[in-house]
Design a protein around this motif. Structure first.
Motif, PDB file in Angstrom:
ATOM      1  N   LEU A  30       1.108  -1.129  -0.046  1.00 46.23           N
ATOM      2  CA  LEU A  30      -0.215   0.162   0.166  1.00 46.23           C
ATOM      3  C   LEU A  30       1.035   1.121   0.215  1.00 46.23           C
ATOM      4  CD1 LEU A  30      -2.639   1.287   0.438  1.00 46.23           C
ATOM      5  CD2 LEU A  30      -2.185   1.563   2.752  1.00 46.23           C
ATOM      6  N   GLU A  31       0.613   2.036  -0.979  1.00 44.24           N
ATOM      7  CA  GLU A  31       1.335   3.425  -1.005  1.00 44.24           C
ATOM      8  C   GLU A  31       0.506   4.782  -0.886  1.00 44.24           C
ATOM      9  OE1 GLU A  31       5.312   4.052  -3.208  1.00 44.24           O
ATOM     10  OE2 GLU A  31       4.491   2.433  -4.392  1.00 44.24           O
ATOM     11  N   VAL A  32       0.672   5.228   0.089  1.00 41.34           N
ATOM     12  CA  VAL A  32       0.034   6.585   0.289  1.00 41.34           C
ATOM     13  C   VAL A  32       0.801   7.624   0.410  1.00 41.34           C
ATOM     14  CG1 VAL A  32      -1.551   7.699   1.562  1.00 41.34           C
ATOM     15  CG2 VAL A  32      -1.649   5.353   1.360  1.00 41.34           C
ATOM     16  N   LYS A  33       0.822   8.495  -0.829  1.00 39.71           N
ATOM     17  CA  LYS A  33       1.457   9.740  -0.770  1.00 39.71           C
ATOM     18  C   LYS A  33       0.406  11.194  -0.966  1.00 39.71           C
ATOM     19  CE  LYS A  33       5.453  11.138  -3.285  1.00 39.71           C
ATOM     20  NZ  LYS A  33       6.148  10.817  -4.407  1.00 39.71           N
ATOM     21  N   GLY A  34       0.800  12.004  -0.084  1.00 44.44           N
ATOM     22  CA  GLY A  34       0.048  13.093  -0.288  1.00 44.44           C
ATOM     23  C   GLY A  34      -1.581  13.179  -0.098  1.00 44.44           C
ATOM     24  N   LEU A  35      -2.027  12.100   1.112  1.00 42.62           N
ATOM     25  CA  LEU A  35      -3.218  12.072   1.171  1.00 42.62           C
ATOM     26  C   LEU A  35      -4.066  13.222   1.975  1.00 42.62           C
ATOM     27  CD1 LEU A  35      -5.783   9.922   1.019  1.00 42.62           C
ATOM     28  CD2 LEU A  35      -5.067   9.420   3.344  1.00 42.62           C
ATOM     29  N   ASN A  36      -5.184  13.714   1.185  1.00 38.33           N
ATOM     30  CA  ASN A  36      -5.778  14.813   1.953  1.00 38.33           C
ATOM     31  C   ASN A  36      -7.287  14.142   2.071  1.00 38.33           C
ATOM     32  OD1 ASN A  36      -4.103  17.322   2.207  1.00 38.33           O
ATOM     33  ND2 ASN A  36      -3.734  16.381   0.085  1.00 38.33           N
ATOM     34  N   ALA A  37      -7.873  14.088   3.314  1.00 35.92           N
ATOM     35  CA  ALA A  37      -9.222  13.685   3.280  1.00 35.92           C
ATOM     36  C   ALA A  37     -10.254  14.639   3.843  1.00 35.92           C
ATOM     37  CB  ALA A  37      -9.325  12.465   4.092  1.00 35.92           C
ATOM     38  N   PHE A  38     -11.360  14.799   3.487  1.00 34.02           N
ATOM     39  CA  PHE A  38     -12.498  15.693   3.592  1.00 34.02           C
ATOM     40  C   PHE A  38     -13.803  15.021   4.334  1.00 34.02           C
ATOM     41  CE2 PHE A  38      -9.838  16.758   0.299  1.00 34.02           C
ATOM     42  CZ  PHE A  38      -9.250  18.095   0.562  1.00 34.02           C
ATOM     43  N   TYR A  39     -14.318  15.884   5.288  1.00 32.06           N
ATOM     44  CA  TYR A  39     -15.709  15.510   5.680  1.00 32.06           C
ATOM     45  C   TYR A  39     -16.565  16.781   5.232  1.00 32.06           C
ATOM     46  CZ  TYR A  39     -15.596  11.405   8.460  1.00 32.06           C
ATOM     47  OH  TYR A  39     -15.372  10.046   8.931  1.00 32.06           O
ATOM     48  N   GLY A  40     -17.276  16.733   4.161  1.00 28.76           N
ATOM     49  CA  GLY A  40     -17.941  17.773   3.562  1.00 28.76           C
ATOM     50  C   GLY A  40     -16.761  18.791   3.171  1.00 28.76           C
ATOM     51  N   LYS A  41     -16.712  19.904   3.624  1.00 31.27           N
ATOM     52  CA  LYS A  41     -15.931  20.971   3.301  1.00 31.27           C
ATOM     53  C   LYS A  41     -14.579  21.246   4.120  1.00 31.27           C
ATOM     54  CE  LYS A  41     -18.176  24.201   0.398  1.00 31.27           C
ATOM     55  NZ  LYS A  41     -19.719  24.361   0.431  1.00 31.27           N
ATOM     56  N   SER A  42     -14.852  20.580   5.335  1.00 26.66           N
ATOM     57  CA  SER A  42     -13.609  20.598   6.272  1.00 26.66           C
ATOM     58  C   SER A  42     -12.514  19.600   5.980  1.00 26.66           C
ATOM     59  CB  SER A  42     -14.059  20.597   7.800  1.00 26.66           C
ATOM     60  OG  SER A  42     -14.764  19.213   8.050  1.00 26.66           O
ATOM     61  N   GLN A  43     -11.257  19.748   5.957  1.00 25.01           N
ATOM     62  CA  GLN A  43     -10.278  18.805   5.688  1.00 25.01           C
ATOM     63  C   GLN A  43      -9.933  18.334   6.981  1.00 25.01           C
ATOM     64  OE1 GLN A  43      -7.005  20.292   3.291  1.00 25.01           O
ATOM     65  NE2 GLN A  43      -5.915  18.659   3.273  1.00 25.01           N
ATOM     66  N   VAL A  44      -9.579  16.825   7.085  1.00 24.55           N
ATOM     67  CA  VAL A  44      -9.272  16.121   8.468  1.00 24.55           C
ATOM     68  C   VAL A  44      -7.949  15.382   8.227  1.00 24.55           C
ATOM     69  CG1 VAL A  44     -11.673  16.096   9.612  1.00 24.55           C
ATOM     70  CG2 VAL A  44     -10.952  14.496   7.507  1.00 24.55           C
ATOM     71  N   VAL A  45      -7.461  15.398   6.986  1.00 22.25           N
ATOM     72  CA  VAL A  45      -6.219  14.731   6.911  1.00 22.25           C
ATOM     73  C   VAL A  45      -5.273  15.558   5.826  1.00 22.25           C
ATOM     74  CG1 VAL A  45      -4.990  12.781   6.052  1.00 22.25           C
ATOM     75  CG2 VAL A  45      -7.027  12.321   7.376  1.00 22.25           C
ATOM     76  N   PHE A  46      -4.190  15.716   6.290  1.00 20.45           N
ATOM     77  CA  PHE A  46      -3.611  16.671   5.282  1.00 20.45           C
ATOM     78  C   PHE A  46      -2.062  16.214   4.898  1.00 20.45           C
ATOM     79  CE2 PHE A  46      -5.948  19.210   8.512  1.00 20.45           C
ATOM     80  CZ  PHE A  46      -6.249  20.189   7.818  1.00 20.45           C
ATOM     81  N   ASP A  47      -1.731  15.925   3.721  1.00 20.30           N
ATOM     82  CA  ASP A  47      -0.702  15.601   3.065  1.00 20.30           C
ATOM     83  C   ASP A  47      -0.007  14.387   3.844  1.00 20.30           C
ATOM     84  OD1 ASP A  47      -0.379  16.975   0.765  1.00 20.30           O
ATOM     85  OD2 ASP A  47       0.160  18.848   1.877  1.00 20.30           O
ATOM     86  N   LEU A  48      -0.777  13.394   3.827  1.00 18.14           N
ATOM     87  CA  LEU A  48      -0.452  12.258   4.755  1.00 18.14           C
ATOM     88  C   LEU A  48       0.476  11.228   3.874  1.00 18.14           C
ATOM     89  CD1 LEU A  48      -1.004  11.231   7.909  1.00 18.14           C
ATOM     90  CD2 LEU A  48      -2.134   9.610   6.565  1.00 18.14           C
ATOM     91  N   ASP A  49       1.606  10.933   4.144  1.00 16.98           N
ATOM     92  CA  ASP A  49       2.597   9.824   3.679  1.00 16.98           C
ATOM     93  C   ASP A  49       2.430   8.409   4.351  1.00 16.98           C
ATOM     94  OD1 ASP A  49       2.862  11.725   1.851  1.00 16.98           O
ATOM     95  OD2 ASP A  49       4.925  11.932   2.308  1.00 16.98           O
ATOM     96  N   LEU A  50       2.327   7.442   3.718  1.00 16.79           N
ATOM     97  CA  LEU A  50       2.625   6.032   4.705  1.00 16.79           C
ATOM     98  C   LEU A  50       2.411   4.848   3.528  1.00 16.79           C
ATOM     99  CD1 LEU A  50       0.180   3.988   6.168  1.00 16.79           C
ATOM    100  CD2 LEU A  50      -1.173   5.995   6.166  1.00 16.79           C
ATOM    101  N   HIS A  51       3.088   3.886   3.988  1.00 21.42           N
ATOM    102  CA  HIS A  51       3.147   2.816   3.190  1.00 21.42           C
ATOM    103  C   HIS A  51       2.901   1.440   4.074  1.00 21.42           C
ATOM    104  CE1 HIS A  51       7.520   1.715   4.282  1.00 21.42           C
ATOM    105  NE2 HIS A  51       7.391   3.035   4.453  1.00 21.42           N
ATOM    106  N   VAL A  52       2.576   0.389   3.475  1.00 23.06           N
ATOM    107  CA  VAL A  52       2.410  -0.932   4.349  1.00 23.06           C
ATOM    108  C   VAL A  52       2.988  -1.741   3.397  1.00 23.06           C
ATOM    109  CG1 VAL A  52       0.839  -2.559   5.553  1.00 23.06           C
ATOM    110  CG2 VAL A  52       0.545  -0.214   5.545  1.00 23.06           C
ATOM    111  N   GLU A  53       4.017  -2.895   3.791  1.00 23.13           N
ATOM    112  CA  GLU A  53       4.707  -3.727   2.803  1.00 23.13           C
ATOM    113  C   GLU A  53       3.900  -5.017   3.133  1.00 23.13           C
ATOM    114  OE1 GLU A  53       6.865  -2.772   0.599  1.00 23.13           O
ATOM    115  OE2 GLU A  53       6.975  -0.896   1.467  1.00 23.13           O
TER     116      GLU A  53
END
Lengths: 261, 297
Positions: A30-53
């Motif tokens: 799993l490769e995650v780079k620059g993840l931004n997540a939103f609930y409606g208009k408000s952002q709850v996750v900012f530029d998250l990077d992570l990986h799972v081998e």
């Protein structure tokens, strides 16, 4: 979602070495780079990077409201998100609806030991759309789930609504298991459960990791997480603030810095 | 007997009420299915029932109801209505599933007006007569009176549809998914099920039952546009009395409402609907969750 286009060209570099593909059952990073997540208009996750081998257990720890659940929901496709890169085994997940991400190998056990209370235990398990044969021959069937959780076999014809909290969490994990994921995500899997039950679930998770399944879990309570995880991320306000192996994370000063309220 | 009403009249009204209850069950089963899984209160369900009746009546204009084909014509009418409802779900219902109750009410009520308006425009305000299939004409003699044969047909139809629907819900994979959607649609999506398609399917299935109910009612020989409002009010009372989303509850409640309203007609004809609401209040006082409902739903 539209910004995901930029990742198209890079997807090939995510391939794992071929030797590993044949060795382990489910091999997908799993490769995650620059993840931004939103609930409606408000952002709850900012530029998250992570990986799972493949076969790796990763825990994401953080205080209540740090964005852990939103992060998992975004990877599962339940919450709106934008990412530079969101791939599993090189497959771009970012534009797939949530049910297709399940078919692509992402399985999420949401918090609160959720099940379908008006269905029997057996119906809860047999309704899962399994990613059959994806794991290179290893395929968890409903019967395998019963072998792993004998308690559930005894309760097979009871409606899930009558189960205890611990039994419901076993059911939730069993349900994720028969989906034959390549990446198993669990949101607060130890929440509200007796230590005995938590131990049992930890054992199952380790076994699944042993078969090459990547595990990504969030915890507010680090007990189960540090027991199972190889690697740990701490997140705060939707951003990753610390990354390291589980032994380093278990250091009391680290724990108190990122977890104490 | 009180009010000078004979035993015969009571017996006949009760049986007629069961026939009416059978039709109401067909309408309410679709409504409760849609409400249970989609969590949308579809006020247009009664209007779809009305449209089903007129569509089937128009089909019967072309190929007259005969003993051998009437069930086929009803089924064709139901399927035609169900097919027509697909764009309705995709474009108008899908966007309101997670919206506030008031939004749902406004949108579905808009379709009450639109559909009823279309029916009145195309088929007229006055209602229309339909030639019944020969073997459903006339009465069955009971005591010193008679009950329309067609009422017995409704009862048989309701039982058959009820059993088929129950078997679909409890014995098939589709039914399992629908029941899962009733309790936790988000979790269902997380097990890999395409919720959008499933919901369209449930909606269309619910409308199919409304269409079949409408077609069946046309076998009485007469349909009027006012049927829509009467049906939706009673179907709602049934869904609430029976327990939201419960099929068995809807069956019992439909019979209760059918009989209560038939007896009401005997006592005070203009206030028959008041009796239906009295039953509603009585049930809710004794069992707030409805006859077969579960608490917290």
């Amino acid at each position: 979602m539209t910004e995901a286009d930029m990742t198209e060209a890079e997807t090939t570099e995510a391939e794992t070495p071929e030797a590993e593909v044949t060795e382990t059952a489910a091999s997908a990073t799993l490769e995650v780079k620059g993840l931004n997540a939103f609930y409606g208009k408000s952002q709850v996750v900012f530029d998250l990077d992570l990986h799972v081998e493949p076969g790796e257990s990763v825990a994401v720890l953080g205080r209540n409201g740090a964005g852990k659940t939103s992060m998992l929901m975004a990877i599962a496709g339940v919450v709106a998100s934008r990412a530079e890169r969101l791939t599993l085994g090189g497959v771009d997940l970012s534009r797939l609806p949530s049910f297709k991400r399940v078919q692509a190998g992402v399985s999420l056990v949401p918090s609160g030991s959720r099940s379908f209370p008006n269905l029997t235990v057996d119906e809860n398990l047999s309704m899962v759309r399994s990613g059959k044969q994806r794991n290179g021959g290893i395929e968890w069937t409903v019967d395998d789930a019963y072998k792993q959780f004998p308690v559930l076999a005894d309760l097979k014809n009871n409606s899930a609504g009558t189960l205890s909290g611990g039994e419901r969490q076993m059911l939730a994990v069993a349900r994720a298991m028969v989906a034959n994921p390549m990446l198993l995500m669990l949101d607060e899997p130890s929440e509200g459960l007796a230590p005995m039950i938590v131990k049992g679930i930890a054992t199952r998770l380790r076994e699944m990791a042993g078969q090459g399944i990547g595990i990504l879990m969030t915890e507010q309570n680090h007990r189960l997480a540090l027991e199972v995880a190889d690697r740990v991320y701490f997140i705060e306000k939707g951003q990753s603030v610390w990354e390291g192996d589980a032994t380093a994370a278990a250091d009391p000063s680290v724990l108190s810095q990122y977890l104490s309220v | 007997m009180s009010l000078g009403i004979s035993l015969t009249q009571y017996v006949i009204q009760i049986i007629t009420g069961l026939g009416e209850g059978a039709v109401l069950f067909l309408v309410a089963s679709g409504l409760t299915l849609i409400f249970g899984a989609l969590r949308v209160i579809n006020f247009a369900h009664g209007s779809l029932f009305l449209l089903g009746a007129y569509i089937t009546a128009s089909i019967a204009d072309k190929w007259a109801f005969a003993n051998w084909n009437f069930w086929l014509l009803i089924l064709i009418g139901g399927i035609a209505l169900a097919a027509a409802s697909i764009p309705l779900e995709v474009f108008f219902f899908r966007p309101i599933y997670n919206r506030a109750l008031l939004t749902q009410l406004l949108v579905t009520f808009a379709f009450v007006l639109v559909i009823t308006g279309v029916v009145r425009e195309v088929w007229g305000n006055d209602g229309r007569a339909i030639t019944q299939p020969p073997f459903l004409k006339g009465n069955v003699d009971i005591l010193e009176g008679g009950v329309r044969k067609v009422e017995f047909f409704f009862m048989a139809l309701a039982i058959i549809v009820g059993i088929l629907l129950w078997a679909m819900l409890y014995k098939t994979g589709l039914g399992r998914m629908i029941r899962a959607a009733v309790s936790d649609p988000e979790l269902l999506g997380l097990t890999g099920v395409n919720i959008k398609i499933l919901f369209t399917g449930v909606f269309v299935l619910g409308v199919l039952f409304a269409g079949i109910a409408g077609g069946a009612v046309s076998l009485r020989g007469f349909i009027v546009p006012g049927m829509a409002i009467d049906a939706i009010i009673k179907a709602f009372v049934i869904v609430v009395i029976g327990g939201l989303g419960s099929l068995g509850g809807a069956f019992i409640a439909a019979m209760l409402v059918g009989v209560a309203s038939a007896i009401g007609i005997l006592w005070v004809p203009p206030a028959a609907i008041a009796i239906v609401f009295a039953v509603l209040v009585a049930v809710l006082v004794l069992r707030p969750q409805g006859i077969m409902g579960t608490r917290g739903n």
